[in-house]
Design a protein around this motif. Structure first.
Motif, PDB file in Angstrom:
ATOM      1  N   TYR A  21      80.480 124.386 102.031  1.00 44.02           N
ATOM      2  CA  TYR A  21      81.014 123.031 102.158  1.00 44.02           C
ATOM      3  C   TYR A  21      79.939 121.995 101.867  1.00 44.02           C
ATOM      4  CZ  TYR A  21      85.647 124.039 104.178  1.00 44.02           C
ATOM      5  OH  TYR A  21      86.949 124.432 104.364  1.00 44.02           O
ATOM      6  N   THR A  22      78.715 122.264 102.296  1.00 43.35           N
ATOM      7  CA  THR A  22      77.637 121.295 102.071  1.00 43.35           C
ATOM      8  C   THR A  22      77.429 121.017 100.588  1.00 43.35           C
ATOM      9  OG1 THR A  22      76.071 123.152 102.237  1.00 43.35           O
ATOM     10  CG2 THR A  22      76.400 121.808 104.211  1.00 43.35           C
ATOM     11  N   ARG A  23      77.644 122.039  99.756  1.00 36.77           N
ATOM     12  CA  ARG A  23      77.523 121.836  98.296  1.00 36.77           C
ATOM     13  C   ARG A  23      78.678 120.974  97.787  1.00 36.77           C
ATOM     14  NH1 ARG A  23      75.390 124.424  93.740  1.00 36.77           N
ATOM     15  NH2 ARG A  23      75.665 122.941  92.031  1.00 36.77           N
ATOM     16  N   ILE A  24      79.866 121.183  98.334  1.00 34.29           N
ATOM     17  CA  ILE A  24      81.012 120.379  97.935  1.00 34.29           C
ATOM     18  C   ILE A  24      80.786 118.913  98.303  1.00 34.29           C
ATOM     19  CG2 ILE A  24      83.478 119.977  98.312  1.00 34.29           C
ATOM     20  CD1 ILE A  24      83.783 122.992  98.775  1.00 34.29           C
ATOM     21  N   PHE A  25      80.212 118.683  99.480  1.00 34.71           N
ATOM     22  CA  PHE A  25      79.922 117.299  99.886  1.00 34.71           C
ATOM     23  C   PHE A  25      78.972 116.625  98.900  1.00 34.71           C
ATOM     24  CE2 PHE A  25      80.374 118.915 104.531  1.00 34.71           C
ATOM     25  CZ  PHE A  25      81.752 119.009 104.370  1.00 34.71           C
ATOM     26  N   GLU A  26      78.023 117.395  98.372  1.00 33.94           N
ATOM     27  CA  GLU A  26      77.057 116.847  97.414  1.00 33.94           C
ATOM     28  C   GLU A  26      77.723 116.508  96.082  1.00 33.94           C
ATOM     29  OE1 GLU A  26      74.053 119.774  97.013  1.00 33.94           O
ATOM     30  OE2 GLU A  26      73.229 119.522  99.040  1.00 33.94           O
ATOM     31  N   GLU A  27      78.623 117.387  95.627  1.00 39.54           N
ATOM     32  CA  GLU A  27      79.237 117.204  94.316  1.00 39.54           C
ATOM     33  C   GLU A  27      80.397 116.212  94.349  1.00 39.54           C
ATOM     34  OE1 GLU A  27      78.081 118.384  91.564  1.00 39.54           O
ATOM     35  OE2 GLU A  27      76.512 119.597  92.473  1.00 39.54           O
ATOM     36  N   ILE A  28      81.081 116.131  95.483  1.00 40.87           N
ATOM     37  CA  ILE A  28      82.246 115.246  95.608  1.00 40.87           C
ATOM     38  C   ILE A  28      82.020 114.337  96.809  1.00 40.87           C
ATOM     39  CG2 ILE A  28      84.770 115.159  95.772  1.00 40.87           C
ATOM     40  CD1 ILE A  28      84.819 118.064  94.822  1.00 40.87           C
ATOM     41  N   PRO A  29      81.291 113.236  96.636  1.00 38.06           N
ATOM     42  CA  PRO A  29      80.885 112.376  97.755  1.00 38.06           C
ATOM     43  C   PRO A  29      82.026 111.852  98.627  1.00 38.06           C
ATOM     44  CG  PRO A  29      79.617 111.837  95.798  1.00 38.06           C
ATOM     45  CD  PRO A  29      80.668 112.801  95.363  1.00 38.06           C
ATOM     46  N   PRO A  30      83.242 111.599  98.106  1.00 39.02           N
ATOM     47  CA  PRO A  30      84.299 111.131  99.004  1.00 39.02           C
ATOM     48  C   PRO A  30      84.687 112.144 100.079  1.00 39.02           C
ATOM     49  CG  PRO A  30      84.844 110.574  96.734  1.00 39.02           C
ATOM     50  CD  PRO A  30      83.662 111.490  96.686  1.00 39.02           C
ATOM     51  N   ILE A  31      84.384 113.412  99.866  1.00 33.41           N
ATOM     52  CA  ILE A  31      84.647 114.427 100.891  1.00 33.41           C
ATOM     53  C   ILE A  31      83.389 114.570 101.739  1.00 33.41           C
ATOM     54  CG2 ILE A  31      85.251 116.818 101.367  1.00 33.41           C
ATOM     55  CD1 ILE A  31      86.729 116.930  98.757  1.00 33.41           C
ATOM     56  N   THR A  32      83.555 114.419 103.030  1.00 33.04           N
ATOM     57  CA  THR A  32      82.432 114.489 103.965  1.00 33.04           C
ATOM     58  C   THR A  32      82.757 115.471 105.083  1.00 33.04           C
ATOM     59  OG1 THR A  32      83.267 112.719 105.387  1.00 33.04           O
ATOM     60  CG2 THR A  32      81.911 112.063 103.492  1.00 33.04           C
ATOM     61  N   ALA A  33      81.771 115.702 105.930  1.00 33.56           N
ATOM     62  CA  ALA A  33      81.986 116.589 107.077  1.00 33.56           C
ATOM     63  C   ALA A  33      83.082 116.042 107.988  1.00 33.56           C
ATOM     64  CB  ALA A  33      80.681 116.756 107.846  1.00 33.56           C
ATOM     65  N   ASP A  34      83.240 114.730 108.018  1.00 39.38           N
ATOM     66  CA  ASP A  34      84.228 114.112 108.905  1.00 39.38           C
ATOM     67  C   ASP A  34      85.661 114.285 108.414  1.00 39.38           C
ATOM     68  OD1 ASP A  34      82.248 113.233 110.653  1.00 39.38           O
ATOM     69  OD2 ASP A  34      81.978 111.335 109.567  1.00 39.38           O
ATOM     70  N   ASN A  35      85.859 114.285 107.075  1.00 40.00           N
ATOM     71  CA  ASN A  35      87.232 114.406 106.569  1.00 40.00           C
ATOM     72  C   ASN A  35      87.501 115.730 105.856  1.00 40.00           C
ATOM     73  OD1 ASN A  35      86.121 114.223 103.992  1.00 40.00           O
ATOM     74  ND2 ASN A  35      86.561 112.045 103.771  1.00 40.00           N
ATOM     75  N   ALA A  36      86.576 116.669 105.943  1.00 39.91           N
ATOM     76  CA  ALA A  36      86.712 117.937 105.220  1.00 39.91           C
ATOM     77  C   ALA A  36      87.995 118.674 105.588  1.00 39.91           C
ATOM     78  CB  ALA A  36      85.493 118.823 105.485  1.00 39.91           C
ATOM     79  N   ASN A  37      88.369 118.653 106.848  1.00 43.25           N
ATOM     80  CA  ASN A  37      89.567 119.381 107.278  1.00 43.25           C
ATOM     81  C   ASN A  37      90.838 118.828 106.640  1.00 43.25           C
ATOM     82  OD1 ASN A  37      88.090 121.096 108.880  1.00 43.25           O
ATOM     83  ND2 ASN A  37      88.336 119.866 110.733  1.00 43.25           N
ATOM     84  N   LYS A  38      90.787 117.590 106.184  1.00 39.99           N
ATOM     85  CA  LYS A  38      91.948 116.966 105.535  1.00 39.99           C
ATOM     86  C   LYS A  38      92.096 117.412 104.088  1.00 39.99           C
ATOM     87  CE  LYS A  38      93.885 112.428 104.359  1.00 39.99           C
ATOM     88  NZ  LYS A  38      93.712 110.954 104.458  1.00 39.99           N
ATOM     89  N   TYR A  39      90.966 117.553 103.378  1.00 41.27           N
ATOM     90  CA  TYR A  39      91.013 117.833 101.947  1.00 41.27           C
ATOM     91  C   TYR A  39      90.691 119.288 101.588  1.00 41.27           C
ATOM     92  CZ  TYR A  39      90.994 112.754 101.679  1.00 41.27           C
ATOM     93  OH  TYR A  39      91.318 111.419 101.835  1.00 41.27           O
ATOM     94  N   LEU A  40      89.918 119.959 102.408  1.00 40.35           N
ATOM     95  CA  LEU A  40      89.512 121.327 102.085  1.00 40.35           C
ATOM     96  C   LEU A  40      90.375 122.309 102.876  1.00 40.35           C
ATOM     97  CD1 LEU A  40      85.619 120.887 101.995  1.00 40.35           C
ATOM     98  CD2 LEU A  40      87.307 120.539 100.171  1.00 40.35           C
ATOM     99  N   LYS A  41      91.570 122.547 102.339  1.00 40.69           N
ATOM    100  CA  LYS A  41      92.528 123.467 102.950  1.00 40.69           C
ATOM    101  C   LYS A  41      93.077 124.389 101.863  1.00 40.69           C
ATOM    102  CE  LYS A  41      95.128 120.180 104.633  1.00 40.69           C
ATOM    103  NZ  LYS A  41      96.182 119.450 105.396  1.00 40.69           N
TER     104      LYS A  41
END
Length: 293
Positions: free
Chosen positions: A199-219
């Motif tokens: 997930y940390t790599r995804i946060f780096e590549e797609i800045p709008p996705i963060t640890a706070d909203n990951a559960n909303k978009y990463l399903k």
């Protein structure tokens, strides 16, 4: 390469003079070696220094390097001499034992590594990986979230955004060909959704996705269209794994390979040491004496 003995006539350190000697020098511990400096009974030879001087050095560079090297060597010899005088016999014995242990460990480690490299197979088969994984998968629980994802990043105002989104969702062979054909227009892309990423790599590549909203978009099976000040991000999540889930084999394959290679190495070394002892006992090179009181 010019000879060191031609560089400097005399170098002085403190109260001790270190003299450069010509071919017919005064100090010769070995007739075949040319002495360039002496501290007490310790000698520095031209053969020790000459390999350190490279061809691209100028005469001035070589001279400077040589004088610094010799001064450093002499300083160490002088300090060693003082240490031997001022340290107690107990301390000297203790440090000599440590030096002997280190020398033994260094030689044996290098030798064993050479033997292992020659004698052990470094290839781990898929069958070996799968077998080990199936038998020990409970030990491979994830400590972080991971996902399989495909995504593209588009510049703002991209004209065919809807078409790209449709193709990225469906992702059939003709869709992949289409996306590949216009890939140079994307600012980022990843079509290999068979690879697990953190997930940390995804946060780096797609800045709008963060640890706070990951559960909303990463399903699982989630498709998202997000935007920030830089551009637009389209992505499809194929699958996710949570903390404490069993790690997929493909994700931990490098770790398992290292474990299996390490075990193979240890098995070989144990066998080698056993054979060495057995052979030494057979040849009467090794024996243990009974301690009779």
């Amino acid at each position: 390469m010019f000879l060191l003995r031609k560089l400097f006539p005399i170098v002085t350190i403190g109260l001790i003079s270190i003299v450069f000697i010509s071919c017919d020098g005064l100090f010769k511990k070995d007739e075949e070696k040319k002495v360039i400096a002496r501290v007490g009974e310790s000698f520095l030879y031209e053969d020790d220094l000459e390999p350190l001087l490279t061809e691209n050095m100028t005469k001035g560079d070589s001279a400077s390097f040589a004088i610094n090297y010799i001064n450093n060597w002499a300083s160490k010899q002088l300090l060693l001499s003082k240490a031997k005088i001022n340290l107690s016999e107990e301390k000297l014995a203790e440090y000599n034992a440590l030096v002997d242990d280190y020398r033994t460990e260094l030689y044996t480690r290098v030798y064993k590594e050479a033997l292992v490299a020659q004698a052990t197979d470094s290839v781990i088969t898929d069958e070996q990986l799968s077998s080990f994984y199936e038998n020990a998968k409970e030990n491979f629980k994830l400590k972080e979230q991971i996902a399989r994802i495909r995504f593209v990043a588009l510049p703002k105002g991209f004209l065919d955004q809807d078409e790209v989104a449709k193709r990225l969702k469906r992702f059939k062979k003709d869709d992949i060909r289409y996306l590949d054909s216009i890939g140079v227009q994307f600012t980022k892309l990843n079509f290999n959704d068979s690879i697990w990423v953190r997930y940390t790599r995804i946060f780096e590549e797609i800045p709008p996705i963060t640890a706070d909203n990951a559960n909303k978009y990463l399903k699982n099976s989630q498709f998202f269209e997000l935007e920030d000040s830089i551009g637009v991000y389209l992505g499809k999540i194929e699958e996710t794994k949570d903390v404490n889930d069993i790690a997929p084999l493909s994700f931990i394959k490098p770790t398992i390979e290292q474990v299996l290679l390490s075990r193979r190495k240890m098995d070989y070394l144990r066998k080698l040491e056993t054979e060495l002892l057995d052979e030494a006992i057979k040849d009467n090179e090794f024996e243990v004496f009974e301690n009779k009181k």
